[in-house]
Design a protein around this motif. Structure first.
Motif, PDB file in Angstrom:
ATOM      1  N   ASP A   1      25.222  34.151  26.197  1.00  0.00           N
ATOM      2  CA  ASP A   1      24.132  33.918  25.237  1.00  0.00           C
ATOM      3  C   ASP A   1      24.563  34.293  23.821  1.00  0.00           C
ATOM      4  N   LEU A   2      25.426  35.314  23.686  1.00  0.00           N
ATOM      5  CA  LEU A   2      25.936  35.683  22.361  1.00  0.00           C
ATOM      6  C   LEU A   2      26.783  34.565  21.778  1.00  0.00           C
ATOM      7  N   LEU A   3      27.607  33.963  22.637  1.00  0.00           N
ATOM      8  CA  LEU A   3      28.441  32.860  22.174  1.00  0.00           C
ATOM      9  C   LEU A   3      27.583  31.709  21.661  1.00  0.00           C
ATOM     10  N   LEU A   4      26.522  31.369  22.397  1.00  0.00           N
ATOM     11  CA  LEU A   4      25.642  30.281  21.979  1.00  0.00           C
ATOM     12  C   LEU A   4      24.921  30.631  20.684  1.00  0.00           C
ATOM     13  N   HIS A   5      24.506  31.890  20.554  1.00  0.00           N
ATOM     14  CA  HIS A   5      23.817  32.336  19.333  1.00  0.00           C
ATOM     15  C   HIS A   5      24.744  32.230  18.128  1.00  0.00           C
ATOM     16  N   LEU A   6      25.973  32.686  18.278  1.00  0.00           N
ATOM     17  CA  LEU A   6      26.932  32.630  17.179  1.00  0.00           C
ATOM     18  C   LEU A   6      27.284  31.194  16.831  1.00  0.00           C
ATOM     19  N   LYS A   7      27.433  30.337  17.843  1.00  0.00           N
ATOM     20  CA  LYS A   7      27.762  28.936  17.585  1.00  0.00           C
ATOM     21  C   LYS A   7      26.617  28.234  16.862  1.00  0.00           C
ATOM     22  N   LYS A   8      25.373  28.551  17.249  1.00  0.00           N
ATOM     23  CA  LYS A   8      24.224  27.949  16.575  1.00  0.00           C
ATOM     24  C   LYS A   8      24.195  28.349  15.107  1.00  0.00           C
TER      25      LYS A   8
ATOM     26  N   SER B   1      24.455  25.755  11.970  1.00  0.00           N
ATOM     27  CA  SER B   1      23.275  25.445  11.156  1.00  0.00           C
ATOM     28  C   SER B   1      22.761  26.604  10.311  1.00  0.00           C
ATOM     29  N   GLY B   2      23.412  27.745  10.372  1.00  0.00           N
ATOM     30  CA  GLY B   2      22.936  28.894   9.618  1.00  0.00           C
ATOM     31  C   GLY B   2      23.771  29.185   8.388  1.00  0.00           C
ATOM     32  N   TYR B   3      23.445  30.277   7.729  1.00  0.00           N
ATOM     33  CA  TYR B   3      24.184  30.739   6.564  1.00  0.00           C
ATOM     34  C   TYR B   3      25.426  31.482   7.049  1.00  0.00           C
ATOM     35  N   PRO B   4      26.581  31.328   6.392  1.00  0.00           N
ATOM     36  CA  PRO B   4      27.815  31.962   6.882  1.00  0.00           C
ATOM     37  C   PRO B   4      27.648  33.460   7.133  1.00  0.00           C
ATOM     38  N   GLY B   5      28.025  33.869   8.333  1.00  0.00           N
ATOM     39  CA  GLY B   5      28.006  35.286   8.680  1.00  0.00           C
ATOM     40  C   GLY B   5      26.645  35.876   8.959  1.00  0.00           C
ATOM     41  N   GLU B   6      25.592  35.068   8.849  1.00  0.00           N
ATOM     42  CA  GLU B   6      24.221  35.582   9.019  1.00  0.00           C
ATOM     43  C   GLU B   6      24.044  36.264  10.376  1.00  0.00           C
TER      44      GLU B   6
ATOM     45  N   ILE C   1      26.177  44.285  12.581  1.00  0.00           N
ATOM     46  CA  ILE C   1      26.829  45.280  11.728  1.00  0.00           C
ATOM     47  C   ILE C   1      25.877  46.436  11.438  1.00  0.00           C
ATOM     48  N   ASN C   2      24.623  46.117  11.164  1.00  0.00           N
ATOM     49  CA  ASN C   2      23.639  47.169  10.892  1.00  0.00           C
ATOM     50  C   ASN C   2      23.442  48.081  12.095  1.00  0.00           C
ATOM     51  N   GLN C   3      23.574  47.519  13.298  1.00  0.00           N
ATOM     52  CA  GLN C   3      23.339  48.297  14.517  1.00  0.00           C
ATOM     53  C   GLN C   3      24.584  49.035  14.988  1.00  0.00           C
ATOM     54  N   HIS C   4      25.745  48.376  14.928  1.00  0.00           N
ATOM     55  CA  HIS C   4      26.962  48.928  15.533  1.00  0.00           C
ATOM     56  C   HIS C   4      27.996  49.408  14.518  1.00  0.00           C
ATOM     57  N   GLY C   5      27.814  49.069  13.252  1.00  0.00           N
ATOM     58  CA  GLY C   5      28.800  49.471  12.263  1.00  0.00           C
ATOM     59  C   GLY C   5      29.727  48.325  11.890  1.00  0.00           C
ATOM     60  N   PRO C   6      30.735  48.592  11.042  1.00  0.00           N
ATOM     61  CA  PRO C   6      31.559  47.523  10.480  1.00  0.00           C
ATOM     62  C   PRO C   6      32.605  46.956  11.426  1.00  0.00           C
ATOM     63  N   ILE C   7      32.755  47.532  12.631  1.00  0.00           N
ATOM     64  CA  ILE C   7      33.639  46.946  13.638  1.00  0.00           C
ATOM     65  C   ILE C   7      32.931  46.957  14.984  1.00  0.00           C
ATOM     66  N   PHE C   8      33.040  45.845  15.714  1.00  0.00           N
ATOM     67  CA  PHE C   8      32.382  45.749  17.012  1.00  0.00           C
ATOM     68  C   PHE C   8      33.152  44.784  17.904  1.00  0.00           C
ATOM     69  N   ASN C   9      32.796  44.792  19.180  1.00  0.00           N
ATOM     70  CA  ASN C   9      33.464  43.984  20.192  1.00  0.00           C
ATOM     71  C   ASN C   9      32.445  43.061  20.843  1.00  0.00           C
ATOM     72  N   ILE C  10      32.620  41.759  20.638  1.00  0.00           N
ATOM     73  CA  ILE C  10      31.795  40.773  21.334  1.00  0.00           C
ATOM     74  C   ILE C  10      32.614  40.283  22.526  1.00  0.00           C
ATOM     75  N   ARG C  11      32.302  40.793  23.704  1.00  0.00           N
ATOM     76  CA  ARG C  11      33.111  40.511  24.901  1.00  0.00           C
ATOM     77  C   ARG C  11      32.515  39.307  25.636  1.00  0.00           C
ATOM     78  N   VAL C  12      32.850  38.119  25.155  1.00  0.00           N
ATOM     79  CA  VAL C  12      32.322  36.892  25.733  1.00  0.00           C
ATOM     80  C   VAL C  12      33.238  36.427  26.867  1.00  0.00           C
ATOM     81  N   LEU C  13      32.621  36.133  28.024  1.00  0.00           N
ATOM     82  CA  LEU C  13      33.362  35.714  29.216  1.00  0.00           C
ATOM     83  C   LEU C  13      34.440  36.736  29.565  1.00  0.00           C
ATOM     84  N   TRP C  14      34.107  38.008  29.374  1.00  0.00           N
ATOM     85  CA  TRP C  14      34.955  39.139  29.738  1.00  0.00           C
ATOM     86  C   TRP C  14      36.289  39.184  28.969  1.00  0.00           C
ATOM     87  N   ILE C  15      36.293  38.549  27.798  1.00  0.00           N
ATOM     88  CA  ILE C  15      37.482  38.558  26.942  1.00  0.00           C
ATOM     89  C   ILE C  15      37.127  39.267  25.645  1.00  0.00           C
TER      90      ILE C  15
END
Length: 600
Positions: A92-99, A103-108, A114-128
């Protein structure tokens, strides 16, 4: 072997891996049956594979995670915080980011994370693992202080190989050093301060804009700049201008004269024609296809099941380039036979091609390097000029101040010189502010070679653990807009921040907060060339026009700002164009403007 589309090759590779995993399960099962002299029914073997393969994959993922956790502890480091999705594999994160990307503003989509996790984070999509950072200390490590621990990587190379080959932007290690050493000498001061090429094409571009606007039409400024920089780049690189400006500018879509194809909105049909205009459109389409691959990620081949999306366009690009390259090779061979120095192109100026053929006559190497430099020299400068003109339209007071400097230093008609450009401090600050808020390459990526750590960002923090063979994306676009790095007015367009006390408060003590041209060993070779070309064109524009306005009526309806943006905090609420990203950032369906011509 006949050519197979990427999707077919990808599917075959998945089948091969699953077959290997199935074999890993069935071999011990059959061994145990033989050892204990039992015979399981066929369905039992099938069930063993169906349930065994996922369990085997899950066990391997758990093993790798355990190894990484233990390695992080041994280094006294913390692991990157993970963003958890609601679906298995965080799909679902992958689909959200792709959407958002589509159609969104860059980086929105990253801002809440970033506000929740800080300036570095790990989006582990499909266990990668896919790490993402906007922290200057981390980006500094990637680009400079820990340079050898990171590379463009195999994944990026595979995505770009059909267009970029193994050129300087798509290679690592010794191959990168080889291409870099071939190209570096050409970007000498003598070359990057030679303004004849800029002058010819800038005059042609300005004349076309004046003609169109005198007829009462708006122009797609992005389209004009894409043509201007392509013509300049092809003449600069191999003395064979593609003359894309001469093929005519598009009309706004409400007009019955509207053209269906432009660099801003390509409409390309594969062909083997080698004329200049077809080359320009094919070149755009090839880049669009690779950008689409980068957006999709590891599964991009599945979207190219029937054909390689770059194959048709690159056939046209190669048909145009190869005769030019062979001509350069032949000219060098004649010079060697005659015992003299090879003669450069028809107009007497040595080009990059003339220099490259003295080092190699491998046509593939030559083509790869020429295309790499052409993409860098064309797209990034066109992007900067487009957003600079958008800023002129948005901020008339800044345009007036900038034009006053042009009139003072150069005057209304004289051709600018390198010394003029160097002395125009406000012009440089204006370009830097454009690059800060609208960097040409807003997002980038590297792969870690071995396990390493990012440095702590404060005395109380620990280092951040980076696993081996992990993709790390970073965004200078988002970093350039951080109020904690640039001050409370970071989202405002204000060139004076590069001239007043804010320069010494924010940028001077921490130069890695501003990286429009990257940094470290892979810093852009053409940085000063880009500054000079952008400066020259802006001076020409300001000598010819004293006002710029956005013409939203000429903007295609599907590229206008969504009404929902008006309630979003930050720059998104005030923007009057739709920024999107492929390899570089651009204005969706163009930037349509009108300009008021000066009567000198």
């Amino acid at each position: 072997m006949p050519f197979l589309p990427p999707g077919i090759l990808f599917t075959l590779s998945i089948i091969a891996r699953l077959t290997l995993l199935a074999g890993t399960i069935l071999v011990p099962v059959h061994f145990l049956q033989s050892l204990f002299r039992i015979s399981l029914p066929t369905y039992a073997n099938i069930l063993a594979v169906v349930f065994g393969v996922p369990l085997l994959v899950a066990a391997n993922i758990f093993r790798l995670s355990l190894v990484e956790r233990m390695d992080a502890v041994s280094r006294g480091a913390v692991r990157v915080p993970r963003v958890k999705g609601g679906w298995p594999g965080s799909f679902d994160l992958l689909l959200h980011l792709k959407k958002n990307f589509d159609s969104g503003y860059p980086g929105e989509a990253f801002l809440d994370i970033i506000n929740q996790h800080g300036p570095i984070f790990n989006i582990r999509v499909l266990w990668i693992n896919q790490l993402f950072t906007v922290q200057p200390e981390h980006i500094k490590a990637i680009l400079a202080t820990d340079f050898n621990s990171f590379e463009k990587g195999k994944r990026f190379h595979v995505i770009m190989e059909s267009v970029l080959g193994t050129g300087v932007f798509n290679s690592d290690g010794e191959m990168w050093k080889f291409h870099r050493s071939m190209t570096r000498p050409f970007f000498s001061r003598e070359k990057i301060t030679h303004f004849d090429i800029f002058d010819r094409h800038a005059d042609e571009a300005v004349a076309l804009m004046k003609e169109r606007m005198r007829a009462g039409y708006a122009i797609d400024f992005q389209d004009v700049m894409s043509r201007f920089t392509l013509d300049s780049a092809t003449e600069f690189l191999f003395n064979k201008c593609v003359h894309s400006l001469s093929s005519g500018l598009p009309y706004p879509s409400p007009s019955p004269l509207s053209l269906s194809s432009s660099p801003s909105s390509p409409s390309f049909t594969p062909s083997t024609d080698a004329d200049a205009d077809t080359f320009a459109r094919a070149f755009n389409e090839a880049q669009r296809a690779t950008a689409q691959r980068a957006r999709i990620g590891l599964t991009w081949p599945l979207w190219e099941m029937g054909r390689d999306a770059t194959r048709g366009p690159m056939r046209v690009v190669n048909a145009y380039l190869e005769p030019i390259l062979r001509e350069g090779i032949e000219r060098q061979r004649r010079a060697e036979v005659e015992g003299g120095v090879d003669k450069p192109g028809d107009e007497g100026e040595e080009t990059l091609l003339d220099q490259l053929v003295r080092q190699t006559t491998d046509i593939t190497v030559l083509k790869d390097e020429i295309l790499n430099i052409m993409i860098a020299g064309r797209d990034t400068t066109a992007s900067t000029l487009t957003f600079a003109t958008y800023a002129l339209a948005m901020y008339p007071n800044i345009m007036a101040k900038l034009r006053a400097e042009v009139m003072e230093k150069v005057g209304p008609t004289r051709r600018p010189t390198y010394d003029d450009v160097r002395e125009m401090k406000y012009l440089r600050a204006f370009i830097n502010e454009t690059l800060r808020l609208f960097p040409s390459v807003p997002f980038n990526v590297r792969d870690s070679v071995n396990a390493t750590t990012f440095p702590p960002t404060s005395a109380n923090d620990k280092p951040v653990y980076i696993p081996a063979r992990t993709s790390i994306a970073y965004s200078v676009f988002l970093m350039h807009r951080r109020t904690d790095l640039w001050g409370p007015d970071a989202l405002e367009f204000d060139p004076d921040r590069f001239l007043d006390e804010r320069l010494h408060k924010y940028l001077t003590p921490n130069p890695f907060i501003f990286l429009p041209f990257n940094a470290g060993p892979r810093i852009c070779l053409g940085q000063q060339f880009a500054y000079n070309e952008t400066s020259f064109m802006l001076i020409k524009l300001l000598q010819s026009f004293d006002a710029v306005t956005l013409d939203e009526a000429s903007q295609p309806s599907d590229s206008r700002i969504p009404s929902s943006w008006s309630t979003v905090p930050g720059r998104q609420a005030i923007e009057r164009f739709f920024p999107k990203i492929h390899l570089t950032m651009y204005a969706h369906k163009g930037l349509w403007v009108k300009m008021r011509e000066v009567n000198n």
